[in-house]
Write a protein that holds these residues in place. Structure first.
Motif, PDB file in Angstrom:
ATOM      1  N   GLN A  17       0.806  -1.212   0.000  1.00 15.92           N
ATOM      2  CA  GLN A  17       0.000   0.000   0.000  1.00 15.92           C
ATOM      3  C   GLN A  17       0.844   1.271   0.000  1.00 15.92           C
ATOM      4  OE1 GLN A  17      -2.549  -2.334   2.980  1.00 15.92           O
ATOM      5  NE2 GLN A  17      -3.759  -0.513   2.590  1.00 15.92           N
ATOM      6  N   HIS A 133       1.973  -9.065   4.637  1.00 18.51           N
ATOM      7  CA  HIS A 133       0.761  -8.254   4.786  1.00 18.51           C
ATOM      8  C   HIS A 133      -0.022  -8.489   3.491  1.00 18.51           C
ATOM      9  CE1 HIS A 133      -1.210  -4.575   6.696  1.00 18.51           C
ATOM     10  NE2 HIS A 133      -1.917  -4.789   5.606  1.00 18.51           N
ATOM     11  N   PHE A 134      -0.712  -9.576   3.438  1.00 14.67           N
ATOM     12  CA  PHE A 134      -1.562  -9.979   2.314  1.00 14.67           C
ATOM     13  C   PHE A 134      -0.796 -10.467   1.093  1.00 14.67           C
ATOM     14  CE2 PHE A 134      -4.880  -6.588   3.777  1.00 14.67           C
ATOM     15  CZ  PHE A 134      -5.377  -7.453   4.715  1.00 14.67           C
ATOM     16  N   ASN A 178      -0.463 -10.695   8.504  1.00 14.87           N
ATOM     17  CA  ASN A 178      -1.411  -9.621   8.783  1.00 14.87           C
ATOM     18  C   ASN A 178      -2.839 -10.152   8.713  1.00 14.87           C
ATOM     19  OD1 ASN A 178      -2.191  -6.722   9.022  1.00 14.87           O
ATOM     20  ND2 ASN A 178      -3.186  -7.181   7.072  1.00 14.87           N
ATOM     21  N   GLU A 179      -3.647  -9.776   9.686  1.00 13.84           N
ATOM     22  CA  GLU A 179      -5.075 -10.120   9.691  1.00 13.84           C
ATOM     23  C   GLU A 179      -5.309 -11.518   9.110  1.00 13.84           C
ATOM     24  OE1 GLU A 179      -7.105  -5.743   9.667  1.00 13.84           O
ATOM     25  OE2 GLU A 179      -7.158  -6.826   7.810  1.00 13.84           O
ATOM     26  N   TYR A 311     -10.911  -1.170  14.025  1.00  9.44           N
ATOM     27  CA  TYR A 311     -11.516   0.023  13.429  1.00  9.44           C
ATOM     28  C   TYR A 311     -12.902   0.258  14.003  1.00  9.44           C
ATOM     29  CZ  TYR A 311      -7.604  -0.121  10.266  1.00  9.44           C
ATOM     30  OH  TYR A 311      -6.337  -0.109   9.777  1.00  9.44           O
ATOM     31  N   ASN A 328     -14.396  -2.748   7.046  1.00  9.89           N
ATOM     32  CA  ASN A 328     -13.373  -3.649   6.575  1.00  9.89           C
ATOM     33  C   ASN A 328     -14.048  -4.581   5.570  1.00  9.89           C
ATOM     34  OD1 ASN A 328     -10.689  -4.087   6.764  1.00  9.89           O
ATOM     35  ND2 ASN A 328     -10.715  -4.243   8.969  1.00  9.89           N
ATOM     36  N   TRP A 345     -18.003   2.872   7.982  1.00  5.27           N
ATOM     37  CA  TRP A 345     -17.425   2.081   9.080  1.00  5.27           C
ATOM     38  C   TRP A 345     -17.892   2.719  10.386  1.00  5.27           C
ATOM     39  CZ3 TRP A 345     -11.796  -0.006   8.100  1.00  5.27           C
ATOM     40  CH2 TRP A 345     -11.733  -0.547   6.810  1.00  5.27           C
ATOM     41  N   GLU A 371      -3.182  -1.522  14.386  1.00  2.00           N
ATOM     42  CA  GLU A 371      -3.939  -0.725  13.413  1.00  2.00           C
ATOM     43  C   GLU A 371      -5.169  -0.157  14.092  1.00  2.00           C
ATOM     44  OE1 GLU A 371      -5.008  -2.328   9.572  1.00  2.00           O
ATOM     45  OE2 GLU A 371      -3.191  -3.547   9.528  1.00  2.00           O
ATOM     46  N   TRP A 418      -3.113   3.134  11.950  1.00  2.00           N
ATOM     47  CA  TRP A 418      -2.950   2.726  10.557  1.00  2.00           C
ATOM     48  C   TRP A 418      -2.642   3.920   9.643  1.00  2.00           C
ATOM     49  CZ3 TRP A 418      -1.321  -0.845   7.707  1.00  2.00           C
ATOM     50  CH2 TRP A 418      -1.536  -0.798   6.325  1.00  2.00           C
ATOM     51  N   SER A 425      -5.814   2.606  -0.064  1.00  2.40           N
ATOM     52  CA  SER A 425      -6.765   1.836   0.744  1.00  2.40           C
ATOM     53  C   SER A 425      -6.791   0.380   0.281  1.00  2.40           C
ATOM     54  CB  SER A 425      -8.162   2.449   0.604  1.00  2.40           C
ATOM     55  OG  SER A 425      -9.148   1.499   0.912  1.00  2.40           O
ATOM     56  N   ALA A 426      -6.787  -0.529   1.248  1.00  7.80           N
ATOM     57  CA  ALA A 426      -6.806  -1.952   0.887  1.00  7.80           C
ATOM     58  C   ALA A 426      -8.164  -2.351   0.315  1.00  7.80           C
ATOM     59  CB  ALA A 426      -6.485  -2.798   2.107  1.00  7.80           C
ATOM     60  N   SER A 427      -9.232  -1.911   0.932  1.00  5.96           N
ATOM     61  CA  SER A 427     -10.536  -2.396   0.475  1.00  5.96           C
ATOM     62  C   SER A 427     -10.971  -1.748  -0.832  1.00  5.96           C
ATOM     63  CB  SER A 427     -11.604  -2.191   1.554  1.00  5.96           C
ATOM     64  OG  SER A 427     -11.702  -0.830   1.900  1.00  5.96           O
ATOM     65  N   LYS A 433      -9.182   7.791   0.489  1.00  4.98           N
ATOM     66  CA  LYS A 433      -9.527   7.323   1.833  1.00  4.98           C
ATOM     67  C   LYS A 433      -8.248   7.418   2.665  1.00  4.98           C
ATOM     68  CE  LYS A 433     -11.971   3.698   4.282  1.00  4.98           C
ATOM     69  NZ  LYS A 433     -12.223   2.267   4.424  1.00  4.98           N
ATOM     70  N   TYR A 435      -5.754   8.114   6.010  1.00  2.00           N
ATOM     71  CA  TYR A 435      -5.644   7.863   7.448  1.00  2.00           C
ATOM     72  C   TYR A 435      -4.517   8.669   8.087  1.00  2.00           C
ATOM     73  CZ  TYR A 435      -8.582   3.639   7.050  1.00  2.00           C
ATOM     74  OH  TYR A 435      -9.623   2.761   6.851  1.00  2.00           O
TER      75      TYR A 435
HETATM   76  C1  BG6 Z   1      -6.806  -3.544   7.490  1.00  2.00           C
HETATM   77  C2  BG6 Z   1      -5.589  -3.863   6.699  1.00  2.00           C
HETATM   78  O1  BG6 Z   1      -7.785  -4.430   7.069  1.00  2.00           O
HETATM   79  O2  BG6 Z   1      -7.426  -2.312   7.361  1.00  2.00           O
HETATM   80  C3  BG6 Z   1      -4.947  -2.697   6.005  1.00  2.00           C
HETATM   81  O3  BG6 Z   1      -4.638  -4.586   7.430  1.00  2.00           O
HETATM   82  C4  BG6 Z   1      -6.011  -1.739   5.545  1.00  2.00           C
HETATM   83  O4  BG6 Z   1      -4.153  -3.188   4.972  1.00  2.00           O
HETATM   84  C5  BG6 Z   1      -6.755  -1.224   6.757  1.00  2.00           C
HETATM   85  O5  BG6 Z   1      -5.542  -0.700   4.752  1.00  2.00           O
HETATM   86  C6  BG6 Z   1      -7.773  -0.150   6.477  1.00  2.00           C
HETATM   87  O6  BG6 Z   1      -8.637  -0.561   5.487  1.00  2.00           O
HETATM   88  P1  BG6 Z   1      -8.914   0.306   4.196  1.00  2.00           P
HETATM   89  O7  BG6 Z   1      -9.755  -0.538   3.363  1.00  2.00           O
HETATM   90  O8  BG6 Z   1      -9.606   1.535   4.646  1.00  2.00           O
HETATM   91  O9  BG6 Z   1      -7.599   0.594   3.601  1.00  2.00           O
END
Ligand code: BG6
Length: 472
Positions: A17, A133-134, A178-179, A311, A328, A345, A371, A418, A425-427, A433, A435
């Motif tokens: 990311q 991490h993924f 990760n997760e 979160y 998430n 969220w 995170e 995070w 953003s991962a999702s 988005k 942080y």
């Molecule tokens: C977690 C992940 O699920 O949430 C991160 O470990 C991710 O990789 C973070 O970025 C926040 O989620 P998003 O979708 O807002 O980036």
């Protein structure tokens, strides 16, 4: 009272990311590279739609991300200015083993992380390293089917042996996956699983999860053998499940959903599969085919600490007349008592204290919040962002974690919010988005100068760290 004197304040990122430079320094292609921004992102992350190469039709945000690869000195300097004691980052597996099944690692990749770790130490920052991490090298997915294949344990073993040996003395805190529970929700992004029409996806997910759990225990063993000072953590996407109402059916539903996540930590922290999981596998017809040796490995190599992302809390019901909510990759029921972020969220600081208590009561091992944060749209004005909304979110969550420490006696090692610097953003694959405490000039189409700017929260967090969480 308050946080421990050596409390590890910092921030968290992940290679895919933020690093970019996807084809630089001998790096190979990985699953995380081929998750596009746009409508195909979810089908790809779910393993339903197969993209295995970079193409010209899609925008792949991980390819450049925020180009941390070429900006790491500048970024770490900014983290140091905030007073970071730790910096969470992850290793891109395909920088170390571009294909994943080679015997010899890629020196350029190893050198890159060594340089990053040395840069951290220059400022007294302790690296906190997520081994994966993924990400998973694309070659391992194409040739072996990713984590569905038992052979992955050997490839992961090679990776961790190289990492623990090379970075002995430079890195002490490691997270194996990760997760790890994300494999159940975003199987391609989380573990490189691609499904064929009609395939038993539940079986594939759980057998892959089992391989990861064995690999995690093996990594813990090797880490401790190479350096007894190594501290190994598991990492779960956490967030207490609340029953939507007091109906026993909802309470039971919440418990079952909670167990889907806790099962992973149960294995990593206690060393064996809990009975409820074994019974569920029986019902689903899943045979883990675990050797005695693997059983012993799990039992004898539990983690040193429990890390997690938080979160939001989650809410669930058996009723069909209630509105859904996102958060998430976890879809649930909308909790009517909570407000939501711009991305839906739900925001629940007390839920953090509740989650911490659940985890600490259950495992009695130190916790690490690796995170937490608010993804929000920021507007850059006169070279800064007035992100009071982010400060407010973080303030409330830090207060809640302080209550867990001071009032409930939870042992907490540290806190790394995070995306301490804006990243992809991962999702959603979006840049918008955000942080971070540091703004990065880049938009969702990949346009921008990549210049870094300090937000208002940068100065606020600096003061939080300097006062060890007293000035909020
Ligand atoms: C977690 C992940 O699920 O949430 C991160 O470990 C991710 O990789 C973070 O970025 C926040 O989620 P998003 O979708 O807002 O980036």
């Amino acid at each position: 009272m308050g946080f421990r004197k050596d409390f590890l304040w910092g921030g968290a990122t992940a290679a895919n990311q933020c690093e970019g430079a996807y084809n630089v320094g001998g790096r190979g292609l990985a699953n995380v590279d081929v998750c596009p921004h746009g409508p195909d992102r979810f089908p790809v992350m779910l393993g339903k739609k197969h993209i295995t190469e970079i193409d010209s039709e899609h925008n792949f945000p991980a390819l450049e991300a925020i180009d941390f690869y070429h900006h790491y000195k500048e970024d770490i300097k900014l983290f140091a200015e905030m007073g970071f004691k730790t910096f969470r980052l992850s290793i891109a597996w395909s920088r170390i083993f571009p294909l994943g099944d080679e015997e010899t690692p890629n020196e350029e990749g190893l050198q890159f992380y060594e340089d990053v770790f040395r840069e951290c130490h220059k400022y007294g920052i302790e690296p906190l390293v997520t081994i994966t991490h993924f990400d998973c090298p694309m070659h391992l997915i194409k040739k072996y089917g990713g984590w569905k294949n038992h052979k992955m344990i050997d490839f992961y073993k090679n990776l961790v042996t190289v990492l623990f040996t090379r970075y002995k003395g430079l890195v002490k805190y490691w997270l194996t996956f990760n997760e790890i529970n994300m494999i159940l929700h975003l199987p391609f992004m989380g573990a490189g699983l691609m499904f064929e029409e009609g395939e038993d996806e539940t079986y594939a997910k759980y057998i892959s999860a089992h391989h990861e759990l064995v690999a995690s225990a093996l990594a813990t063993k090797i880490a401790h053998e190479i350096d007894p000072n190594n501290m190994i953590g598991c990492m779960v996407a956490a967030g207490e499940y609340y029953p939507y109402c007091a109906m026993p059916e909802d309470v039971w539903d919440a418990k079952c959903k909670e167990r889907e996540n806790l099962m992973f930590i149960d294995v990593q922290a206690r060393g064996y599969y809990p009975n409820y999981a074994l019974k569920e596998f029986e019902r689903l017809g899943i045979e883990l085919d675990m050797s005695e040796e693997e059983e012993k490995l799990l039992r004898e190599n539990t983690v040193d600490f429990i890390s997690f992302s938080y979160y939001s809390s989650r809410c669930t019901t058996t009723r069909t007349d209630v509105e859904g909510s996102t958060g998430n990759a976890f879809k649930g029921t909308k909790n009517p008592y909570l407000k939501s972020s711009e991305w839906g969220w739900q925001i629940d600081p007390l839920g953090l204290r509740i989650t911490m208590n659940t985890l600490y009561d259950r495992y009695q091992k130190p916790l690490f919040i690796v995170e937490n944060g608010l993804g929000a749209k920021d507007v850059l004005v006169n070279g800064t962002v007035e992100d009071d909304y982010r400060i407010d979110y973080l303030r409330q969550h830090i207060k809640a974690m302080k209550d867990a420490v001071e009032l409930d006696g939870v042992d907490l090692l540290g806190y790394t919010p995070w995306g301490c610097i804006d990243l992809v953003s991962a999702s959603t694959g979006e840049m918008s988005k955000r942080y971070g405490f540091i703004y990065v000039d880049k938009d969702d189409n990949g346009e921008g100068t990549l210049k870094r700017y300090k937000k208002k929260s940068f100065y606020w967090y600096k003061d939080v760290i300097a006062s060890n969480g007293e000035n909020l």
